[in-house]
Design a protein around this motif. Structure first.
Motif, PDB file in Angstrom:
ATOM      1  N   THR A 155      -3.890  13.884   6.583  1.00 34.53           N
ATOM      2  CA  THR A 155      -3.548  15.579   6.061  1.00 34.53           C
ATOM      3  C   THR A 155      -4.374  14.707   4.661  1.00 34.53           C
ATOM      4  OG1 THR A 155      -1.792  13.772   4.480  1.00 34.53           O
ATOM      5  CG2 THR A 155      -1.086  15.011   6.588  1.00 34.53           C
ATOM      6  N   GLN A 156      -3.945  15.648   3.462  1.00 37.00           N
ATOM      7  CA  GLN A 156      -4.453  15.624   2.211  1.00 37.00           C
ATOM      8  C   GLN A 156      -4.337  14.899   1.278  1.00 37.00           C
ATOM      9  OE1 GLN A 156      -7.245  17.047   0.554  1.00 37.00           O
ATOM     10  NE2 GLN A 156      -7.246  18.655   2.314  1.00 37.00           N
ATOM     11  N   GLU A 157      -3.225  13.615   1.550  1.00 40.13           N
ATOM     12  CA  GLU A 157      -2.574  13.153   0.774  1.00 40.13           C
ATOM     13  C   GLU A 157      -2.795  11.694   1.850  1.00 40.13           C
ATOM     14  OE1 GLU A 157      -0.555  15.629   2.715  1.00 40.13           O
ATOM     15  OE2 GLU A 157      -0.883  16.836   0.240  1.00 40.13           O
ATOM     16  N   HIS A 158      -2.773  11.158   3.023  1.00 39.41           N
ATOM     17  CA  HIS A 158      -3.265  10.227   4.115  1.00 39.41           C
ATOM     18  C   HIS A 158      -4.638  10.995   4.811  1.00 39.41           C
ATOM     19  CE1 HIS A 158       0.449   9.415   2.083  1.00 39.41           C
ATOM     20  NE2 HIS A 158       1.227   9.948   2.383  1.00 39.41           N
ATOM     21  N   ASN A 159      -5.570  10.158   4.428  1.00 37.80           N
ATOM     22  CA  ASN A 159      -6.514  10.443   5.232  1.00 37.80           C
ATOM     23  C   ASN A 159      -6.831   9.495   6.179  1.00 37.80           C
ATOM     24  OD1 ASN A 159      -9.844  10.693   6.357  1.00 37.80           O
ATOM     25  ND2 ASN A 159     -10.528  11.421   4.371  1.00 37.80           N
ATOM     26  N   TYR A 160      -6.843   9.235   7.285  1.00 36.34           N
ATOM     27  CA  TYR A 160      -6.139   7.605   8.015  1.00 36.34           C
ATOM     28  C   TYR A 160      -7.665   7.772   8.019  1.00 36.34           C
ATOM     29  CZ  TYR A 160      -1.628   8.427   7.914  1.00 36.34           C
ATOM     30  OH  TYR A 160       0.283   8.703   7.038  1.00 36.34           O
ATOM     31  N   LEU A 161      -8.433   8.096   8.299  1.00 35.90           N
ATOM     32  CA  LEU A 161      -9.681   8.215   8.638  1.00 35.90           C
ATOM     33  C   LEU A 161     -10.859   7.474   7.901  1.00 35.90           C
ATOM     34  CD1 LEU A 161     -11.247  11.723  10.569  1.00 35.90           C
ATOM     35  CD2 LEU A 161     -10.941   9.540  11.352  1.00 35.90           C
ATOM     36  N   GLU A 162     -10.672   7.440   6.663  1.00 34.12           N
ATOM     37  CA  GLU A 162     -11.200   6.099   5.396  1.00 34.12           C
ATOM     38  C   GLU A 162     -10.395   5.811   4.912  1.00 34.12           C
ATOM     39  OE1 GLU A 162     -12.537   8.927   1.660  1.00 34.12           O
ATOM     40  OE2 GLU A 162     -13.643  10.154   2.737  1.00 34.12           O
ATOM     41  N   ASP A 163      -9.362   5.772   4.890  1.00 34.10           N
ATOM     42  CA  ASP A 163      -8.068   5.072   4.497  1.00 34.10           C
ATOM     43  C   ASP A 163      -7.418   3.670   5.635  1.00 34.10           C
ATOM     44  OD1 ASP A 163      -8.323   5.998   2.452  1.00 34.10           O
ATOM     45  OD2 ASP A 163      -6.570   7.083   2.154  1.00 34.10           O
ATOM     46  N   GLY A 164      -7.536   4.311   7.009  1.00 31.22           N
ATOM     47  CA  GLY A 164      -6.307   3.212   8.282  1.00 31.22           C
ATOM     48  C   GLY A 164      -5.125   3.680   7.660  1.00 31.22           C
ATOM     49  N   PHE A 165      -4.252   3.194   8.673  1.00 31.96           N
ATOM     50  CA  PHE A 165      -3.123   2.950   8.952  1.00 31.96           C
ATOM     51  C   PHE A 165      -2.496   2.318   9.961  1.00 31.96           C
ATOM     52  CE2 PHE A 165       0.399   4.318  11.365  1.00 31.96           C
ATOM     53  CZ  PHE A 165       1.022   4.735  10.522  1.00 31.96           C
ATOM     54  N   TRP A 166      -1.874   1.051   9.360  1.00 31.99           N
ATOM     55  CA  TRP A 166      -0.977  -0.365   9.958  1.00 31.99           C
ATOM     56  C   TRP A 166       0.576   0.664  10.043  1.00 31.99           C
ATOM     57  CZ3 TRP A 166      -2.884  -4.687   9.740  1.00 31.99           C
ATOM     58  CH2 TRP A 166      -2.088  -5.984  10.696  1.00 31.99           C
ATOM     59  N   ALA A 167       0.704   0.736  11.984  1.00 35.17           N
ATOM     60  CA  ALA A 167       2.692   1.048  11.504  1.00 35.17           C
ATOM     61  C   ALA A 167       3.494  -0.398  11.103  1.00 35.17           C
ATOM     62  CB  ALA A 167       2.869   1.359  13.249  1.00 35.17           C
ATOM     63  N   MET A 168       3.985  -0.762  10.568  1.00 35.14           N
ATOM     64  CA  MET A 168       5.107  -1.615  10.235  1.00 35.14           C
ATOM     65  C   MET A 168       6.219  -1.521  11.214  1.00 35.14           C
ATOM     66  SD  MET A 168       2.760  -3.539   7.294  1.00 35.14           S
ATOM     67  CE  MET A 168       2.894  -4.089   6.323  1.00 35.14           C
ATOM     68  N   THR A 169       6.081  -0.633  11.079  1.00 41.26           N
ATOM     69  CA  THR A 169       7.484  -1.236  12.086  1.00 41.26           C
ATOM     70  C   THR A 169       7.912   0.549  13.525  1.00 41.26           C
ATOM     71  OG1 THR A 169       8.941   1.192  11.564  1.00 41.26           O
ATOM     72  CG2 THR A 169       9.394  -1.241  10.571  1.00 41.26           C
ATOM     73  N   LYS A 170       7.609  -0.085  14.850  1.00 40.27           N
ATOM     74  CA  LYS A 170       7.639   0.708  15.862  1.00 40.27           C
ATOM     75  C   LYS A 170       7.993   2.223  15.374  1.00 40.27           C
ATOM     76  CE  LYS A 170       8.247  -0.859  20.033  1.00 40.27           C
ATOM     77  NZ  LYS A 170       8.653  -0.518  21.543  1.00 40.27           N
ATOM     78  N   ALA A 171       9.134   2.140  14.588  1.00 40.44           N
ATOM     79  CA  ALA A 171       9.211   3.779  13.674  1.00 40.44           C
ATOM     80  C   ALA A 171       8.638   4.566  13.431  1.00 40.44           C
ATOM     81  CB  ALA A 171      10.977   3.762  13.090  1.00 40.44           C
ATOM     82  N   ASP A 172       7.309   3.975  12.401  1.00 40.99           N
ATOM     83  CA  ASP A 172       6.061   3.952  12.128  1.00 40.99           C
ATOM     84  C   ASP A 172       4.837   4.516  12.697  1.00 40.99           C
ATOM     85  OD1 ASP A 172       7.694   3.946   8.640  1.00 40.99           O
ATOM     86  OD2 ASP A 172       6.622   1.305   9.016  1.00 40.99           O
ATOM     87  N   GLU A 173       4.691   4.581  14.020  1.00 43.35           N
ATOM     88  CA  GLU A 173       4.341   4.734  15.143  1.00 43.35           C
ATOM     89  C   GLU A 173       4.164   5.780  14.806  1.00 43.35           C
ATOM     90  OE1 GLU A 173       4.389   2.572  18.803  1.00 43.35           O
ATOM     91  OE2 GLU A 173       4.274   0.491  17.221  1.00 43.35           O
ATOM     92  N   ARG A 174       2.767   6.744  15.043  1.00 43.38           N
ATOM     93  CA  ARG A 174       2.270   7.817  15.575  1.00 43.38           C
ATOM     94  C   ARG A 174       2.275   8.307  17.024  1.00 43.38           C
ATOM     95  NH1 ARG A 174       3.813   7.489  10.638  1.00 43.38           N
ATOM     96  NH2 ARG A 174       2.414   8.202   8.763  1.00 43.38           N
ATOM     97  N   ALA A 175       2.226   9.040  17.668  1.00 45.76           N
ATOM     98  CA  ALA A 175       2.308   9.262  19.500  1.00 45.76           C
ATOM     99  C   ALA A 175       0.984  10.136  19.304  1.00 45.76           C
ATOM    100  CB  ALA A 175       3.601  10.087  19.710  1.00 45.76           C
TER     101      ALA A 175
END
Length: 151
Positions: free
Chosen positions: A94-114
């Motif tokens: 999103t505009q607030e969370h650019n995972y392509l540039e900033d990366g993403f780490w799901a710290m818990t299973k609930a944080d994972e993205r489908a």
């Protein structure tokens, strides 16, 4: 600077050594296992690649129809290359969370993205179908020869 580069090249050529080439999994036992053991391998070639039994080869999967991925957990967590999941990463950004540039780490299973529609293919078994296919080829060749002779 030239002296540093020269010293580095000499050091690497003295101590560093790469085994070149591609090793064929089905031939590891007959061609490479003894060399691998000499270099410190503590498992067998069958532990790496056994055609119809569980081995490390089973951790490598086909990801989304064209990439490879590795299963790294007993819960199905996989790793693949960035470009293989690019469209899914972009879809979650999103505009607030650019995972392509900033990366993403799901710290818990609930944080994972489908990622609906993405698939992993795992090979269950290999079968040698050479005899069956060759009999069909022979029949086709015999039929073509008959058609040519009497066609």
């Amino acid at each position: 600077m030239k002296k540093f580069l020269l010293a580095t090249c000499i050091l690497l050529s003295t101590f560093g050594r790469a085994e070149e080439g591609m090793w064929i999994p089905s031939l590891l036992q007959s061609l490479n296992e003894s060399d691998m053991k000499t270099m410190g391998m503590r498992i067998t070639a069958d532990d790496i690649y056994s055609i119809n039994h569980s081995s490390i080869k089973d951790a490598i999967v086909q990801f989304n129809g064209g990439c490879t991925a590795e299963v790294i957990s007993d819960q199905g967590l996989i790793l693949t290359n960035h470009h293989c999941g690019y469209s899914a990463i972009n879809a979650h950004s999103t505009q607030e969370h650019n995972y392509l540039e900033d990366g993403f780490w799901a710290m818990t299973k609930a944080d994972e993205r489908a990622n609906p529609g993405m698939t992993c293919t795992i090979i269950i078994q290999f079968e040698d179908l050479t005899d069956e296919l060759m009999s069909v080829v022979t029949e086709m060749q015999d039929g073509a020869a008959m058609n040519k002779a009497f066609g």
